[in-house]
Design a protein around this motif. Structure first.
Motif, short mmCIF file in Angstrom:
data_model
loop_
_atom_site.label_atom_id
_atom_site.label_comp_id
_atom_site.label_asym_id
_atom_site.label_seq_id
_atom_site.Cartn_x
_atom_site.Cartn_y
_atom_site.Cartn_z
N ARG B 23 20.46 -8.43 65.37
CA ARG B 23 19.93 -8.39 63.99
C ARG B 23 18.73 -9.34 63.90
NH1 ARG B 23 24.46 -9.23 61.37
NH2 ARG B 23 24.12 -11.43 61.06
N ALA B 24 18.61 -10.26 64.76
CA ALA B 24 17.69 -11.40 64.76
C ALA B 24 16.45 -10.92 65.42
CB ALA B 24 17.92 -12.46 65.41
N GLY B 25 16.46 -9.91 66.44
CA GLY B 25 15.65 -9.25 67.28
C GLY B 25 14.77 -8.22 66.45
N THR B 30 10.14 -7.10 63.05
CA THR B 30 9.58 -6.48 61.79
C THR B 30 8.79 -7.52 61.08
OG1 THR B 30 11.64 -5.57 61.45
CG2 THR B 30 10.24 -5.45 59.56
N ASP B 31 9.02 -8.91 61.09
CA ASP B 31 7.96 -9.90 60.54
C ASP B 31 6.86 -10.20 61.30
OD1 ASP B 31 9.31 -11.27 62.28
OD2 ASP B 31 10.35 -12.90 61.00
N GLU B 32 7.18 -10.07 62.57
CA GLU B 32 6.06 -10.26 63.44
C GLU B 32 5.15 -9.05 63.53
OE1 GLU B 32 7.15 -10.83 67.64
OE2 GLU B 32 8.08 -12.86 67.18
N SER B 33 5.54 -8.12 63.31
CA SER B 33 4.47 -6.74 63.06
C SER B 33 3.87 -7.10 61.60
CB SER B 33 5.34 -5.56 63.37
OG SER B 33 6.17 -5.34 62.01
N LEU B 34 4.58 -7.15 60.75
CA LEU B 34 3.65 -7.26 59.55
C LEU B 34 2.74 -8.61 59.64
CD1 LEU B 34 6.49 -7.27 56.88
CD2 LEU B 34 4.72 -6.00 56.96
N PHE B 35 3.16 -9.60 60.09
CA PHE B 35 2.15 -10.74 60.63
C PHE B 35 1.22 -10.44 61.06
CE2 PHE B 35 1.25 -15.09 61.95
CZ PHE B 35 0.83 -15.65 60.85
N ARG B 36 1.40 -9.60 62.28
CA ARG B 36 0.30 -9.04 63.22
C ARG B 36 -0.79 -8.02 62.33
NH1 ARG B 36 3.33 -8.40 67.39
NH2 ARG B 36 3.45 -5.84 67.02
N GLU B 37 -0.23 -7.23 61.51
CA GLU B 37 -1.18 -6.39 61.16
C GLU B 37 -1.99 -7.02 59.87
OE1 GLU B 37 1.09 -3.06 59.35
OE2 GLU B 37 2.52 -3.24 61.17
N ALA B 38 -1.17 -8.09 59.21
CA ALA B 38 -1.96 -8.81 58.07
C ALA B 38 -3.13 -9.66 58.54
CB ALA B 38 -0.67 -9.79 57.50
N LYS B 39 -3.03 -10.26 59.96
CA LYS B 39 -3.81 -11.12 60.52
C LYS B 39 -5.22 -10.30 60.84
CE LYS B 39 -1.67 -13.72 63.50
NZ LYS B 39 -1.39 -14.86 64.26
N LEU B 40 -4.76 -8.85 61.63
CA LEU B 40 -5.91 -7.99 61.81
C LEU B 40 -6.73 -7.74 60.58
CD1 LEU B 40 -4.45 -5.58 64.45
CD2 LEU B 40 -6.34 -7.02 64.68
N LEU B 41 -6.03 -7.17 59.61
CA LEU B 41 -6.63 -7.09 58.25
C LEU B 41 -7.67 -8.34 57.78
CD1 LEU B 41 -3.91 -5.10 56.53
CD2 LEU B 41 -5.94 -4.33 57.13
#
Lengths: 239, 287
Positions: B23-25, B30-41
Protein backbone atom coordinates in the motif's frame (compact mmCIF):
# COMPACT_ATOMS: atom_id res chain seq x y z
CA UNK A 1 41.64 105.85 -5.35
CA UNK A 2 44.42 104.06 -3.47
CA UNK A 3 46.61 107.17 -3.65
CA UNK A 4 43.84 109.33 -2.29
CA UNK A 5 43.16 106.97 0.59
CA UNK A 6 46.85 106.94 1.38
CA UNK A 7 46.98 110.73 1.53
CA UNK A 8 43.62 111.47 3.19
CA UNK A 9 43.51 110.45 6.90
CA UNK A 10 39.72 110.63 7.07
CA UNK A 11 39.15 108.43 4.05
CA UNK A 12 41.88 106.08 5.30
CA UNK A 13 40.07 105.80 8.64
CA UNK A 14 36.80 105.13 6.83
CA UNK A 15 38.41 102.55 4.58
CA UNK A 16 39.93 100.87 7.65
CA UNK A 17 36.53 100.75 9.28
CA UNK A 18 35.11 99.08 6.18
CA UNK A 19 37.90 96.52 6.18
CA UNK A 20 37.26 95.73 9.85
CA UNK A 21 33.58 95.42 9.12
CA UNK A 22 34.27 92.97 6.32
CA UNK A 23 36.61 91.00 8.57
CA UNK A 24 33.86 90.78 11.14
CA UNK A 25 31.48 89.41 8.54
CA UNK A 26 33.62 86.28 8.46
CA UNK A 27 32.16 85.44 11.85
CA UNK A 28 28.58 86.03 10.82
CA UNK A 29 28.49 84.44 7.41
CA UNK A 30 25.19 82.74 7.91
CA UNK A 31 23.55 86.02 8.81
CA UNK A 32 25.12 87.64 5.77
CA UNK A 33 23.85 84.88 3.59
CA UNK A 34 20.32 85.26 4.91
CA UNK A 35 20.46 89.02 4.63
CA UNK A 36 22.08 88.91 1.22
CA UNK A 37 19.28 86.72 -0.07
CA UNK A 38 16.72 89.39 0.79
CA UNK A 39 18.59 92.22 -0.93
CA UNK A 40 17.91 93.47 -4.44
CA UNK A 41 21.54 93.73 -5.50
CA UNK A 42 20.79 95.50 -8.75
CA UNK A 43 18.99 98.31 -7.01
CA UNK A 44 21.28 98.48 -3.96
CA UNK A 45 24.03 100.82 -5.25
CA UNK A 46 21.41 103.33 -6.38
CA UNK A 47 19.60 103.18 -3.04
CA UNK A 48 22.85 103.63 -1.08
CA UNK A 49 23.85 106.56 -3.27
CA UNK A 50 20.45 108.21 -2.80
CA UNK A 51 20.55 107.84 0.97
CA UNK A 52 24.12 109.05 1.25
CA UNK A 53 23.42 112.04 -0.95
CA UNK A 54 20.56 113.04 1.35
CA UNK A 55 22.75 112.42 4.43
CA UNK A 56 25.47 114.41 2.67
CA UNK A 57 23.08 117.31 2.28
CA UNK A 58 22.15 117.08 5.95
CA UNK A 59 25.82 117.11 6.95
CA UNK A 60 26.36 120.17 4.84
CA UNK A 61 23.51 121.89 6.62
CA UNK A 62 24.94 121.12 10.08
CA UNK A 63 28.54 122.16 9.37
CA UNK A 64 28.72 124.23 6.25
CA UNK A 65 31.94 126.23 6.05
CA UNK A 66 34.30 125.37 8.86
CA UNK A 67 35.83 122.40 7.08
CA UNK A 68 39.24 122.59 5.55
CA UNK A 69 39.99 122.23 1.85
CA UNK A 70 41.08 118.63 2.41
CA UNK A 71 37.84 117.94 4.12
CA UNK A 72 35.96 119.41 1.16
CA UNK A 73 37.91 117.15 -1.14
CA UNK A 74 36.95 114.19 1.02
CA UNK A 75 33.34 115.31 0.93
CA UNK A 76 33.48 115.45 -2.83
CA UNK A 77 34.85 111.90 -2.74
CA UNK A 78 31.99 110.53 -0.64
CA UNK A 79 29.85 109.25 -3.53
CA UNK A 80 32.93 107.43 -4.77
CA UNK A 81 33.47 105.92 -1.35
CA UNK A 82 29.84 104.88 -1.19
CA UNK A 83 30.28 103.21 -4.54
CA UNK A 84 33.40 101.55 -3.16
CA UNK A 85 31.55 100.30 -0.08
CA UNK A 86 28.66 99.00 -2.17
CA UNK A 87 31.12 97.34 -4.54
CA UNK A 88 32.97 95.71 -1.65
CA UNK A 89 29.76 94.42 -0.09
CA UNK A 90 28.46 93.10 -3.42
CA UNK A 91 31.88 91.60 -4.21
CA UNK A 92 32.17 89.98 -0.79
CA UNK A 93 28.70 88.53 -1.12
CA UNK A 94 29.47 87.28 -4.63
CA UNK A 95 32.71 85.67 -3.42
CA UNK A 96 30.86 84.12 -0.52
CA UNK A 97 28.26 82.57 -2.80
CA UNK A 98 30.85 81.44 -5.33
CA UNK A 99 32.98 79.72 -2.74
CA UNK A 100 30.56 78.61 -0.08
CA UNK A 101 27.05 78.26 -1.48
CA UNK A 102 25.97 74.61 -1.57
CA UNK A 103 24.90 74.47 -5.22
CA UNK A 104 24.60 71.13 -6.97
CA UNK A 105 28.26 71.18 -7.84
CA UNK A 106 29.34 71.49 -4.27
CA UNK A 107 26.39 69.67 -2.78
CA UNK A 108 28.19 66.43 -2.19
CA UNK A 109 31.66 67.77 -1.57
CA UNK A 110 31.57 66.73 2.07
CA UNK A 111 30.14 63.27 1.47
CA UNK A 112 28.84 60.82 -1.04
CA UNK A 113 26.25 61.99 -3.48
CA UNK A 114 24.61 60.46 -6.53
CA UNK A 115 21.30 61.34 -8.14
CA UNK A 116 18.42 58.87 -8.21
CA UNK A 117 18.62 58.80 -12.01
CA UNK A 118 22.29 57.89 -11.87
CA UNK A 119 21.66 55.16 -9.29
CA UNK A 120 18.98 53.68 -11.55
CA UNK A 121 21.47 53.59 -14.43
CA UNK A 122 24.09 52.04 -12.17
CA UNK A 123 21.59 49.39 -11.05
CA UNK A 124 20.68 48.63 -14.65
CA UNK A 125 24.36 48.15 -15.46
CA UNK A 126 24.71 46.00 -12.36
CA UNK A 127 21.71 43.89 -13.39
CA UNK A 128 23.26 43.35 -16.81
CA UNK A 129 26.62 42.27 -15.40
CA UNK A 130 25.21 40.12 -12.62
CA UNK A 131 22.76 38.35 -14.93
CA UNK A 132 25.61 37.61 -17.28
CA UNK A 133 27.64 36.23 -14.39
CA UNK A 134 24.65 34.22 -13.13
CA UNK A 135 24.11 32.65 -16.55
CA UNK A 136 27.79 31.76 -16.94
CA UNK A 137 27.94 30.13 -13.52
CA UNK A 138 24.69 28.30 -14.20
CA UNK A 139 26.18 26.88 -17.38
CA UNK A 140 29.16 25.56 -15.44
CA UNK A 141 26.94 23.90 -12.85
CA UNK A 142 24.75 22.26 -15.48
CA UNK A 143 27.76 21.08 -17.48
CA UNK A 144 29.27 19.61 -14.28
CA UNK A 145 26.07 17.66 -13.73
CA UNK A 146 26.12 16.30 -17.28
CA UNK A 147 29.80 15.39 -17.08
CA UNK A 148 28.99 13.43 -13.91
CA UNK A 149 26.77 11.16 -16.00
CA UNK A 150 29.57 10.42 -18.47
CA UNK A 151 32.67 10.33 -16.27
CA UNK A 152 31.41 9.93 -12.71
CA UNK A 153 31.13 12.74 -10.16
CA UNK A 154 33.25 15.70 -11.30
CA UNK A 155 32.21 17.89 -8.40
CA UNK A 156 31.28 16.44 -5.00
CA UNK A 157 27.55 16.49 -4.33
CA UNK A 158 27.90 18.80 -1.33
CA UNK A 159 29.85 21.35 -3.40
CA UNK A 160 27.34 21.17 -6.23
CA UNK A 161 24.48 21.66 -3.79
CA UNK A 162 26.26 24.63 -2.22
CA UNK A 163 26.86 26.22 -5.63
CA UNK A 164 23.21 25.78 -6.52
CA UNK A 165 22.23 27.43 -3.25
CA UNK A 166 24.59 30.33 -3.86
CA UNK A 167 23.09 30.86 -7.30
CA UNK A 168 19.61 30.79 -5.80
CA UNK A 169 20.61 33.59 -3.44
CA UNK A 170 21.99 35.65 -6.32
CA UNK A 171 18.84 35.07 -8.30
CA UNK A 172 16.74 36.60 -5.52
CA UNK A 173 18.50 39.92 -6.01
CA UNK A 174 18.18 39.67 -9.77
CA UNK A 175 14.40 39.06 -9.71
CA UNK A 176 13.43 42.62 -8.85
CA UNK A 177 16.01 44.19 -11.14
CA UNK A 178 15.09 42.08 -14.16
CA UNK A 179 11.45 42.99 -13.71
CA UNK A 180 12.16 46.63 -13.04
CA UNK A 181 14.34 47.04 -16.10
CA UNK A 182 12.04 44.89 -18.27
CA UNK A 183 14.71 42.36 -19.14
CA UNK A 184 12.01 39.79 -19.89
CA UNK A 185 14.05 37.30 -21.90
CA UNK A 186 16.78 37.17 -19.30
CA UNK A 187 14.16 36.84 -16.55
CA UNK A 188 12.46 33.90 -18.28
CA UNK A 189 15.65 31.90 -18.72
CA UNK A 190 16.89 32.72 -15.21
CA UNK A 191 13.56 31.57 -13.76
CA UNK A 192 13.83 28.20 -15.50
CA UNK A 193 17.39 27.70 -14.31
CA UNK A 194 16.27 28.64 -10.81
CA UNK A 195 13.85 25.71 -10.73
CA UNK A 196 16.66 23.32 -11.65
CA UNK A 197 18.86 24.75 -8.93
CA UNK A 198 16.06 24.38 -6.41
CA UNK A 199 16.21 20.67 -7.15
CA UNK A 200 20.00 20.48 -7.08
CA UNK A 201 20.24 22.42 -3.83
CA UNK A 202 18.14 19.77 -2.10
CA UNK A 203 20.21 16.80 -3.24
CA UNK A 204 23.15 16.28 -0.88
CA UNK A 205 24.03 12.82 -2.16
CA UNK A 206 25.44 11.92 -5.54
CA UNK A 207 22.93 12.07 -8.34
CA UNK A 208 21.86 8.75 -9.76
CA UNK A 209 22.10 8.17 -13.50
CA UNK A 210 18.30 8.36 -13.65
CA UNK A 211 18.23 11.76 -11.90
CA UNK A 212 20.93 13.14 -14.15
CA UNK A 213 19.05 11.75 -17.14
CA UNK A 214 15.89 13.60 -16.07
CA UNK A 215 17.70 16.91 -15.65
CA UNK A 216 19.56 16.47 -18.91
CA UNK A 217 16.32 15.61 -20.70
CA UNK A 218 14.67 18.75 -19.36
CA UNK A 219 17.61 20.98 -20.29
CA UNK A 220 17.83 19.52 -23.80
CA UNK A 221 14.09 19.52 -24.39
CA UNK A 222 13.82 23.20 -23.42
CA UNK A 223 17.13 24.00 -25.18
CA UNK A 224 18.27 25.79 -22.05
CA UNK A 225 21.98 25.89 -22.89
CA UNK A 226 21.26 27.41 -26.29
CA UNK A 227 18.92 29.99 -24.74
CA UNK A 228 21.52 30.83 -22.10
CA UNK A 229 24.10 31.49 -24.81
CA UNK A 230 21.71 33.70 -26.80
CA UNK A 231 20.74 35.79 -23.79
CA UNK A 232 24.41 36.05 -22.79
CA UNK A 233 25.28 37.41 -26.23
CA UNK A 234 22.53 40.00 -25.94
CA UNK A 235 23.67 41.06 -22.50
CA UNK A 236 27.31 41.23 -23.59
CA UNK A 237 26.41 43.57 -26.42
CA UNK A 238 24.49 45.73 -23.96
CA UNK A 239 21.05 45.05 -25.52
CA UNK B 1 -2.04 -22.00 23.97
CA UNK B 2 1.14 -19.90 23.83
CA UNK B 3 2.22 -21.77 20.73
CA UNK B 4 -1.12 -21.06 19.02
CA UNK B 5 -0.88 -17.35 19.87
CA UNK B 6 2.66 -17.17 18.48
CA UNK B 7 1.59 -18.81 15.23
CA UNK B 8 -1.32 -16.37 14.86
CA UNK B 9 0.97 -13.38 15.47
CA UNK B 10 3.53 -14.66 12.98
CA UNK B 11 0.79 -15.20 10.41
CA UNK B 12 -0.46 -11.65 10.97
CA UNK B 13 3.01 -10.15 10.61
CA UNK B 14 3.76 -12.11 7.48
CA UNK B 15 0.36 -11.35 6.03
CA UNK B 16 -0.14 -7.68 6.95
CA UNK B 17 3.47 -6.55 6.52
CA UNK B 18 3.66 -7.04 2.78
CA UNK B 19 0.16 -5.69 2.40
CA UNK B 20 1.13 -2.48 4.21
CA UNK B 21 4.36 -2.24 2.26
CA UNK B 22 2.46 -2.73 -0.95
CA UNK B 23 0.00 0.00 0.00
CA UNK B 24 2.85 2.38 0.87
CA UNK B 25 4.52 1.62 -2.45
CA UNK B 26 1.35 2.46 -4.36
CA UNK B 27 0.96 5.71 -2.41
CA UNK B 28 4.59 6.68 -3.02
CA UNK B 29 4.16 6.16 -6.73
CA UNK B 30 1.04 8.28 -6.78
CA UNK B 31 2.12 11.21 -4.63
CA UNK B 32 5.52 11.15 -6.27
CA UNK B 33 4.04 11.22 -9.73
CA UNK B 34 1.72 14.08 -8.77
CA UNK B 35 4.64 15.95 -7.29
CA UNK B 36 6.82 15.35 -10.33
CA UNK B 37 4.09 16.50 -12.70
CA UNK B 38 3.45 19.59 -10.59
CA UNK B 39 7.15 20.50 -10.60
CA UNK B 40 7.34 20.17 -14.37
CA UNK B 41 4.35 22.48 -14.68
CA UNK B 42 6.00 24.95 -12.29
CA UNK B 43 9.14 24.79 -14.44
CA UNK B 44 7.03 25.86 -17.42
CA UNK B 45 5.19 28.49 -15.35
CA UNK B 46 1.83 26.77 -15.87
CA UNK B 47 0.78 28.02 -12.48
CA UNK B 48 -2.91 27.04 -12.45
CA UNK B 49 -2.33 23.48 -13.67
CA UNK B 50 0.54 23.05 -11.22
CA UNK B 51 -1.60 24.38 -8.39
CA UNK B 52 -4.31 21.82 -9.19
CA UNK B 53 -1.79 18.98 -9.00
CA UNK B 54 -0.36 20.24 -5.73
CA UNK B 55 -3.79 20.65 -4.17
CA UNK B 56 -4.63 17.13 -5.27
CA UNK B 57 -1.45 15.84 -3.67
CA UNK B 58 -2.16 17.65 -0.38
CA UNK B 59 -5.81 16.51 -0.32
CA UNK B 60 -5.21 12.88 -1.24
CA UNK B 61 -1.96 12.32 0.62
CA UNK B 62 -1.91 14.68 3.60
CA UNK B 63 0.53 12.46 5.48
CA UNK B 64 2.94 12.11 2.55
CA UNK B 65 6.38 13.65 3.14
CA UNK B 66 5.89 15.39 -0.20
CA UNK B 67 2.77 17.21 1.06
CA UNK B 68 5.07 19.50 3.05
CA UNK B 69 7.23 20.36 0.05
CA UNK B 70 4.07 20.84 -1.95
CA UNK B 71 3.34 23.86 0.28
CA UNK B 72 6.52 25.54 -0.94
CA UNK B 73 5.65 24.97 -4.59
CA UNK B 74 2.10 26.11 -3.88
CA UNK B 75 3.61 29.38 -2.69
CA UNK B 76 5.57 29.60 -5.95
CA UNK B 77 2.39 29.04 -8.03
CA UNK B 78 0.31 31.54 -6.04
CA UNK B 79 2.93 34.25 -6.25
CA UNK B 80 3.41 33.50 -9.96
CA UNK B 81 -0.31 33.84 -10.60
CA UNK B 82 -0.44 37.41 -9.35
CA UNK B 83 -3.24 38.89 -7.26
CA UNK B 84 -2.96 36.11 -4.68
CA UNK B 85 0.03 37.43 -2.77
CA UNK B 86 -1.57 36.95 0.63
CA UNK B 87 -2.37 33.30 -0.13
CA UNK B 88 1.21 32.85 -1.30
CA UNK B 89 2.50 34.40 1.93
CA UNK B 90 0.42 31.92 3.93
CA UNK B 91 1.72 28.96 1.93
CA UNK B 92 5.38 29.98 2.41
CA UNK B 93 4.87 30.63 6.11
CA UNK B 94 3.23 27.21 6.52
CA UNK B 95 6.20 25.60 4.82
CA UNK B 96 8.73 27.41 7.03
CA UNK B 97 6.97 26.13 10.14
CA UNK B 98 7.36 22.48 9.12
CA UNK B 99 9.83 20.47 11.17
CA UNK B 100 11.26 18.70 8.15
CA UNK B 101 11.50 21.83 5.99
CA UNK B 102 14.66 21.85 3.86
CA UNK B 103 17.09 24.68 4.61
CA UNK B 104 17.47 25.73 0.97
CA UNK B 105 13.70 25.91 0.50
CA UNK B 106 13.30 27.78 3.80
CA UNK B 107 15.80 30.39 2.56
CA UNK B 108 13.89 30.65 -0.70
CA UNK B 109 10.60 30.98 1.17
CA UNK B 110 11.95 33.78 3.35
CA UNK B 111 13.16 35.63 0.26
CA UNK B 112 9.80 35.16 -1.44
CA UNK B 113 7.99 36.46 1.65
CA UNK B 114 10.13 39.61 1.51
CA UNK B 115 9.36 40.02 -2.22
CA UNK B 116 5.64 39.51 -1.73
CA UNK B 117 5.54 41.94 1.20
CA UNK B 118 7.39 44.50 -0.93
CA UNK B 119 4.83 44.12 -3.75
CA UNK B 120 1.91 44.40 -1.33
CA UNK B 121 3.46 47.51 0.20
CA UNK B 122 3.97 49.06 -3.26
CA UNK B 123 0.24 48.57 -3.84
CA UNK B 124 -0.65 50.45 -0.68
CA UNK B 125 -0.66 47.78 2.02
CA UNK B 126 1.71 49.50 4.45
CA UNK B 127 1.24 46.78 7.07
CA UNK B 128 3.08 44.33 4.80
CA UNK B 129 6.29 46.24 5.57
CA UNK B 130 6.37 44.54 8.95
CA UNK B 131 7.22 41.27 7.19
CA UNK B 132 10.37 42.90 5.81
CA UNK B 133 11.33 44.87 8.92
CA UNK B 134 10.98 41.82 11.16
CA UNK B 135 13.59 40.05 9.02
CA UNK B 136 16.23 42.75 9.49
CA UNK B 137 17.47 40.87 12.55
CA UNK B 138 16.91 37.37 11.19
CA UNK B 139 19.44 34.79 12.36
CA UNK B 140 20.26 33.84 8.77
CA UNK B 141 22.33 36.60 7.18
CA UNK B 142 21.11 35.70 3.69
CA UNK B 143 17.57 36.59 4.81
CA UNK B 144 18.73 39.62 6.80
CA UNK B 145 20.70 41.08 3.90
CA UNK B 146 17.95 40.54 1.40
CA UNK B 147 15.36 42.15 3.68
CA UNK B 148 17.61 45.21 4.06
CA UNK B 149 18.19 45.45 0.33
CA UNK B 150 14.47 45.31 -0.45
CA UNK B 151 13.58 47.74 2.33
CA UNK B 152 16.01 50.27 0.82
CA UNK B 153 13.87 50.28 -2.33
CA UNK B 154 10.65 51.17 -0.51
CA UNK B 155 9.25 54.51 -1.69
CA UNK B 156 8.71 55.82 1.84
CA UNK B 157 12.18 57.11 2.69
CA UNK B 158 11.50 57.09 6.43
CA UNK B 159 10.95 53.34 6.21
CA UNK B 160 13.72 52.74 3.70
CA UNK B 161 16.35 54.32 5.96
CA UNK B 162 15.72 51.58 8.54
CA UNK B 163 17.73 49.31 6.27
CA UNK B 164 20.86 51.45 6.74
CA UNK B 165 22.38 49.62 9.77
CA UNK B 166 22.29 46.22 8.06
CA UNK B 167 23.53 47.67 4.76
CA UNK B 168 26.37 49.43 6.58
CA UNK B 169 27.32 46.15 8.18
CA UNK B 170 27.51 44.52 4.75
CA UNK B 171 29.84 47.28 3.54
CA UNK B 172 32.02 46.89 6.61
CA UNK B 173 32.27 43.13 6.76
CA UNK B 174 31.35 41.43 3.49
CA UNK B 175 33.88 40.35 0.89
CA UNK B 176 31.54 39.34 -1.94
CA UNK B 177 31.88 42.17 -4.52
CA UNK B 178 28.33 41.76 -5.82
CA UNK B 179 26.81 42.06 -2.36
CA UNK B 180 29.10 44.97 -1.53
CA UNK B 181 28.14 46.94 -4.63
CA UNK B 182 24.47 46.34 -4.00
CA UNK B 183 24.79 47.50 -0.40
CA UNK B 184 26.75 50.60 -1.46
CA UNK B 185 24.19 51.61 -4.07
CA UNK B 186 21.33 50.94 -1.64
CA UNK B 187 23.03 53.13 0.98
CA UNK B 188 23.63 55.89 -1.59
CA UNK B 189 19.86 55.86 -2.06
CA UNK B 190 18.75 55.89 1.56
CA UNK B 191 21.62 57.26 3.62
CA UNK B 192 24.81 58.45 1.88
CA UNK B 193 26.20 59.59 5.23
CA UNK B 194 25.91 56.02 6.57
CA UNK B 195 27.86 54.81 3.56
CA UNK B 196 30.61 57.32 4.30
CA UNK B 197 30.82 56.21 7.93
CA UNK B 198 30.81 52.53 6.95
CA UNK B 199 33.58 53.04 4.39
CA UNK B 200 35.61 54.95 6.97
CA UNK B 201 35.22 52.22 9.55
CA UNK B 202 36.26 49.59 7.04
CA UNK B 203 39.97 48.67 7.36
CA UNK B 204 41.79 50.24 4.41
CA UNK B 205 45.15 49.80 2.78
CA UNK B 206 47.09 53.06 3.01
CA UNK B 207 47.22 53.57 -0.73
CA UNK B 208 43.52 52.97 -1.20
CA UNK B 209 41.71 55.91 -2.75
CA UNK B 210 38.32 56.68 -1.38
CA UNK B 211 36.11 58.86 -3.46
CA UNK B 212 35.50 59.33 -7.15
CA UNK B 213 34.06 62.68 -8.13
CA UNK B 214 32.62 63.60 -11.48
CA UNK B 215 31.14 66.91 -12.60
CA UNK B 216 29.70 67.68 -16.01
CA UNK B 217 29.17 71.36 -16.74
CA UNK B 218 27.11 72.23 -19.80
CA UNK B 219 28.10 75.27 -21.86
CA UNK B 220 26.96 78.55 -20.32
CA UNK B 221 25.78 76.96 -17.11
CA UNK B 222 27.37 77.53 -13.72
CA UNK B 223 25.52 74.63 -12.15
CA UNK B 224 26.76 71.13 -12.97
CA UNK B 225 24.39 69.18 -15.18
CA UNK B 226 25.72 66.06 -13.53
CA UNK B 227 27.36 65.68 -10.14
CA UNK B 228 28.60 62.52 -8.48
CA UNK B 229 30.59 61.62 -5.36
CA UNK B 230 30.79 57.88 -4.84
CA UNK B 231 33.16 55.30 -3.33
CA UNK B 232 35.98 54.52 -5.74
CA UNK B 233 34.97 50.87 -5.53
CA UNK B 234 31.92 51.78 -7.61
CA UNK B 235 33.98 53.68 -10.20
CA UNK B 236 33.82 51.04 -12.86
CA UNK B 237 30.07 50.73 -12.47
CA UNK B 238 29.67 54.50 -12.38
CA UNK B 239 31.56 55.05 -15.60
CA UNK B 240 29.56 52.34 -17.32
CA UNK B 241 26.40 54.03 -16.12
CA UNK B 242 27.43 57.51 -17.32
CA UNK B 243 25.17 59.23 -19.80
CA UNK B 244 25.92 58.13 -23.37
CA UNK B 245 26.35 61.74 -24.56
CA UNK B 246 28.98 62.38 -21.89
CA UNK B 247 30.77 59.16 -22.72
CA UNK B 248 30.69 60.09 -26.39
CA UNK B 249 32.20 63.48 -25.58
CA UNK B 250 35.07 61.76 -23.76
CA UNK B 251 35.64 59.28 -26.58
CA UNK B 252 35.49 62.06 -29.17
CA UNK B 253 38.35 63.77 -27.39
CA UNK B 254 40.36 60.58 -27.77
CA UNK B 255 40.40 59.59 -24.09
CA UNK B 256 40.35 55.99 -22.93
CA UNK B 257 38.19 56.01 -19.83
CA UNK B 258 39.85 52.93 -18.33
CA UNK B 259 43.31 54.46 -18.68
CA UNK B 260 42.01 57.66 -17.17
CA UNK B 261 40.77 55.83 -14.11
CA UNK B 262 44.05 53.97 -13.69
CA UNK B 263 46.04 57.18 -13.98
CA UNK B 264 43.80 59.04 -11.58
CA UNK B 265 43.97 56.20 -9.07
CA UNK B 266 47.78 56.30 -9.19
CA UNK B 267 48.13 60.06 -8.89
CA UNK B 268 45.89 60.89 -5.98
CA UNK B 269 43.92 64.11 -6.04
CA UNK B 270 44.83 64.93 -9.63
CA UNK B 271 42.03 66.20 -11.77
CA UNK B 272 41.14 65.57 -15.35
CA UNK B 273 39.27 68.26 -17.28
CA UNK B 274 37.84 67.47 -20.66
CA UNK B 275 36.41 70.37 -22.64
CA UNK B 276 33.87 69.40 -25.27
CA UNK B 277 33.46 71.23 -28.59
CA UNK B 278 30.03 72.39 -27.45
CA UNK B 279 31.55 74.19 -24.49
CA UNK B 280 30.72 71.50 -21.95
CA UNK B 281 33.38 70.53 -19.42
CA UNK B 282 33.78 67.17 -17.74
CA UNK B 283 35.86 66.98 -14.57
CA UNK B 284 36.90 63.69 -13.02
CA UNK B 285 39.03 63.43 -9.91
CA UNK B 286 39.70 61.14 -6.99
CA UNK B 287 40.54 61.96 -3.40
Amino acid sequence: MAEHIEKCPECRAESGAIERLLAQTEAVRSEIRAAAASVDWDALPGQIADRVMSADGKARRVAPAERSRGWLAALRMKPVLVGLVAGLVVGAAAMYFALKAPGPGAKGNAGYYASGEFLDRAELEMARRNTLDYLEKSQYVLLDVFESADEGPVVPAAVRSERARDLLQRKQYLNGQLERFQMAKAKAICDQIEMLFLELSQIDSELTAAEIGKIRGLVEERQLLLKINLVKKELQSGV
Amino acid sequence: MRKTTLIICLALVLGLGPAAALRAGVQAATDESLFREAKLLVFDKSWTAALDKLDELIDKFPSSPLAGQALFYKGECLSGLGGREKDALRAYKSYIRLEDAKPSLVEESEGSIVDLAFDLCARGDASALREIESRLDHANKVVRYYAAYKLSLVADKKEAVKAAPVLSRIVETEKDPELLDRARIALLRVSPESLKSAEERKPRVESTVRMLRIRVMKAGSKEPAFSLNIPFALADLALSAMDEDDKAAIRKKGYDINKIMNELAKSKESILRIAGDDGSVIEIWID
